[in-house]
Design a protein around this motif. Structure first.
Motif, short mmCIF file in Angstrom:
data_model
loop_
_atom_site.label_atom_id
_atom_site.label_comp_id
_atom_site.label_asym_id
_atom_site.label_seq_id
_atom_site.Cartn_x
_atom_site.Cartn_y
_atom_site.Cartn_z
N GLY A 122 0.81 -1.21 0.00
CA GLY A 122 0.00 0.00 0.00
C GLY A 122 0.84 1.26 0.00
O GLY A 122 0.55 2.23 -0.70
N VAL A 123 1.92 1.25 0.78
CA VAL A 123 2.81 2.42 0.86
C VAL A 123 3.55 2.63 -0.45
O VAL A 123 3.65 3.76 -0.96
N LEU A 124 4.10 1.57 -1.03
CA LEU A 124 4.92 1.70 -2.23
C LEU A 124 4.12 2.14 -3.45
O LEU A 124 4.70 2.64 -4.41
N ARG A 125 2.81 1.98 -3.42
CA ARG A 125 1.98 2.41 -4.54
C ARG A 125 1.58 3.88 -4.45
O ARG A 125 0.98 4.42 -5.37
N THR A 126 1.93 4.54 -3.36
CA THR A 126 1.53 5.93 -3.15
C THR A 126 2.40 6.85 -4.00
O THR A 126 3.64 6.80 -3.90
N PRO A 127 1.82 7.71 -4.85
CA PRO A 127 2.63 8.59 -5.70
C PRO A 127 3.61 9.47 -4.93
O PRO A 127 4.73 9.70 -5.39
N LEU A 128 3.21 9.96 -3.76
CA LEU A 128 4.12 10.80 -2.97
C LEU A 128 5.35 10.01 -2.56
O LEU A 128 6.48 10.54 -2.57
N VAL A 129 5.16 8.76 -2.19
CA VAL A 129 6.29 7.92 -1.80
C VAL A 129 7.19 7.64 -3.00
O VAL A 129 8.42 7.66 -2.89
N ILE A 130 6.59 7.43 -4.15
CA ILE A 130 7.38 7.22 -5.37
C ILE A 130 8.23 8.45 -5.67
O ILE A 130 9.41 8.35 -6.02
N GLY A 131 7.65 9.65 -5.51
CA GLY A 131 8.42 10.88 -5.71
C GLY A 131 9.57 11.00 -4.73
O GLY A 131 10.69 11.39 -5.09
N ILE A 132 9.31 10.67 -3.46
CA ILE A 132 10.36 10.74 -2.43
C ILE A 132 11.49 9.77 -2.76
O ILE A 132 12.68 10.13 -2.70
N LEU A 133 11.15 8.53 -3.10
CA LEU A 133 12.17 7.53 -3.43
C LEU A 133 12.96 7.94 -4.67
O LEU A 133 14.17 7.69 -4.76
N THR A 134 12.29 8.57 -5.62
CA THR A 134 12.98 9.05 -6.82
C THR A 134 14.01 10.12 -6.45
O THR A 134 15.13 10.12 -6.97
N GLY A 135 13.65 11.02 -5.54
CA GLY A 135 14.60 12.04 -5.10
C GLY A 135 15.83 11.44 -4.45
O GLY A 135 16.96 11.85 -4.73
N PHE A 136 15.63 10.45 -3.58
CA PHE A 136 16.77 9.79 -2.95
C PHE A 136 17.62 9.05 -3.99
O PHE A 136 18.86 9.03 -3.89
N THR A 137 16.96 8.46 -4.98
CA THR A 137 17.69 7.75 -6.02
C THR A 137 18.55 8.70 -6.84
O THR A 137 19.72 8.40 -7.16
N ILE A 138 18.00 9.86 -7.19
CA ILE A 138 18.78 10.85 -7.94
C ILE A 138 20.00 11.30 -7.14
O ILE A 138 21.12 11.37 -7.65
N GLN A 139 19.76 11.58 -5.86
CA GLN A 139 20.87 12.04 -5.03
C GLN A 139 21.94 10.96 -4.88
O GLN A 139 23.14 11.24 -4.98
N ALA A 140 21.53 9.72 -4.66
CA ALA A 140 22.49 8.63 -4.50
C ALA A 140 23.25 8.40 -5.81
O ALA A 140 24.47 8.18 -5.80
N GLY A 141 22.54 8.45 -6.94
CA GLY A 141 23.21 8.26 -8.22
C GLY A 141 24.23 9.33 -8.51
O GLY A 141 25.34 9.03 -9.00
N GLN A 142 23.92 10.57 -8.18
CA GLN A 142 24.87 11.65 -8.41
C GLN A 142 26.07 11.52 -7.49
O GLN A 142 27.21 11.79 -7.89
N ALA A 143 25.84 11.07 -6.24
CA ALA A 143 26.96 10.91 -5.30
C ALA A 143 27.88 9.77 -5.70
O ALA A 143 29.10 9.87 -5.56
#
Length: 316
Positions: free
Chosen positions: A168-189
């Protein structure tokens, strides 16, 4: 006093404008649904992804900040759900839904614009740190509690409850946006590469539309909610959301953790927001206490005009 009005009034004027045009029939309910779908499923997740990708994690994630905010949220949830069950004699699912309305403050659609107008864009780091785990953490609490109550006596194990909560949590669009932000930051680092400037510019354009569209749409959504019946439950949700939660955040942040001024502002103002539409969406998803949740969103949002003024005046 005029300074407080200058901070608060524009936010609620946008919300009120959305309410007015829908109430007068100048903007259809289907258009409101489309606007909110754009805002909540696309624009706001892009705003979160962009903001978290640029967040200084080391400087923003303050232990005292997080405890000050989330201790108040969890205490409000426990009191709200417990009182609904034992005092108001509501069913288990109803009690959880009412507790969730006490738990889930409108940290994004109201908290961000009010904090930004009061203290400037640079004051938002603490807000985004709180928001980065807000939906994942609080939805997990709500879904686990609801699934546990619903599965009581059915023999469903904890693993099934946990799996339902996680999906239920992983299907939430807000959570997807948050995880995407962390992914971008981790990828850049990790790679040392950054997203091309046109990508950031496109994200900026979509993110710029997120809060105005969401505030306008929120006003339109509130037209559907009528504060009728369940007066004690609505009053309890409003009191816990607007007074107890920010009160605990202020006491812990100021007297226990001695937070710096920016962190204290973020913790208290984010806690001082009324329940968001997510409180109604959660209750509607489970068919529990929908009238209480809907009416609480409307009444608390109106009442927050006064209480937010108080907290702004109290904060340094």
């Amino acid at each position: 006093m005029s300074g407080l009005i200058d901070v608060i009034l524009p936010v609620f004027l946008v919300l009120g404008f959305g309410y007015l045009v829908v109430w007068k029939g100048l903007f259809s309910e289907s258009a409101v649904d489309g606007l909110m779908r754009f805002a909540q499923n696309f624009a706001v997740p892009v705003l979160l992804a962009r903001s978290i990708a640029k967040l200084d994690l080391g400087a923003s994630y303050d232990f005292g900040l997080m405890v000050s905010f989330y201790a108040g949220a969890l205490i409000s949830f426990v009191i709200g759900a417990g009182a609904a069950r034992l005092w108001l004699r509501r069913t288990g699912p109803d009690a959880v839904a009412i507790g969730f309305a006490c738990l889930f403050s409108n940290s994004l659609l109201l908290g961000i614009p009010i904090t930004e107008r009061a203290y400037g864009h640079d004051a938002l780091a603490g807000n985004f740190a709180i928001i980065s785990i807000h939906s994942p953490f609080l939805y997990t609490i709500g879904i686990v509690a609801m699934e546990a109550v619903r599965s009581h006596g059915t023999g469903a194990g904890l693993s099934r409850v946990g799996l339902n909560a996680l999906m239920g949590v992983l299907r939430t669009p807000l959570v997807i946006g948050i995880l995407t932000g962390f992914t971008i930051q981790a990828g850049q680092a990790l790679t040392g590469m950054v997203l091309p400037a046109p990508v950031w510019s496109a994200m900026d354009m979509i993110a710029g539309a997120a809060l105005p569209a969401a505030l306008f749409g929120l006003g339109g959504v509130l037209v559907r909610y009528r504060p009728e019946g369940d007066g004690r439950a609505i009053a309890m949700v409003t009191t816990l959301s607007l007074i107890l939660h920010p009160g605990i955040a202020y006491l812990l942040g100021h007297f226990v953790f001695d937070l710096g001024t920016p962190a204290l502002r973020s913790a208290v103002l984010t806690a001082a927001m009324a329940p968001g539409v997510n409180a109604y969406l959660f209750s509607n998803m489970y068919g529990a206490a929908r009238r209480v949740a809907a009416s609480s969103v409307l009444v608390a949002t109106a009442g927050s005009i006064l209480t937010i003024s108080f907290w702004l005046a109290l904060l340094p």
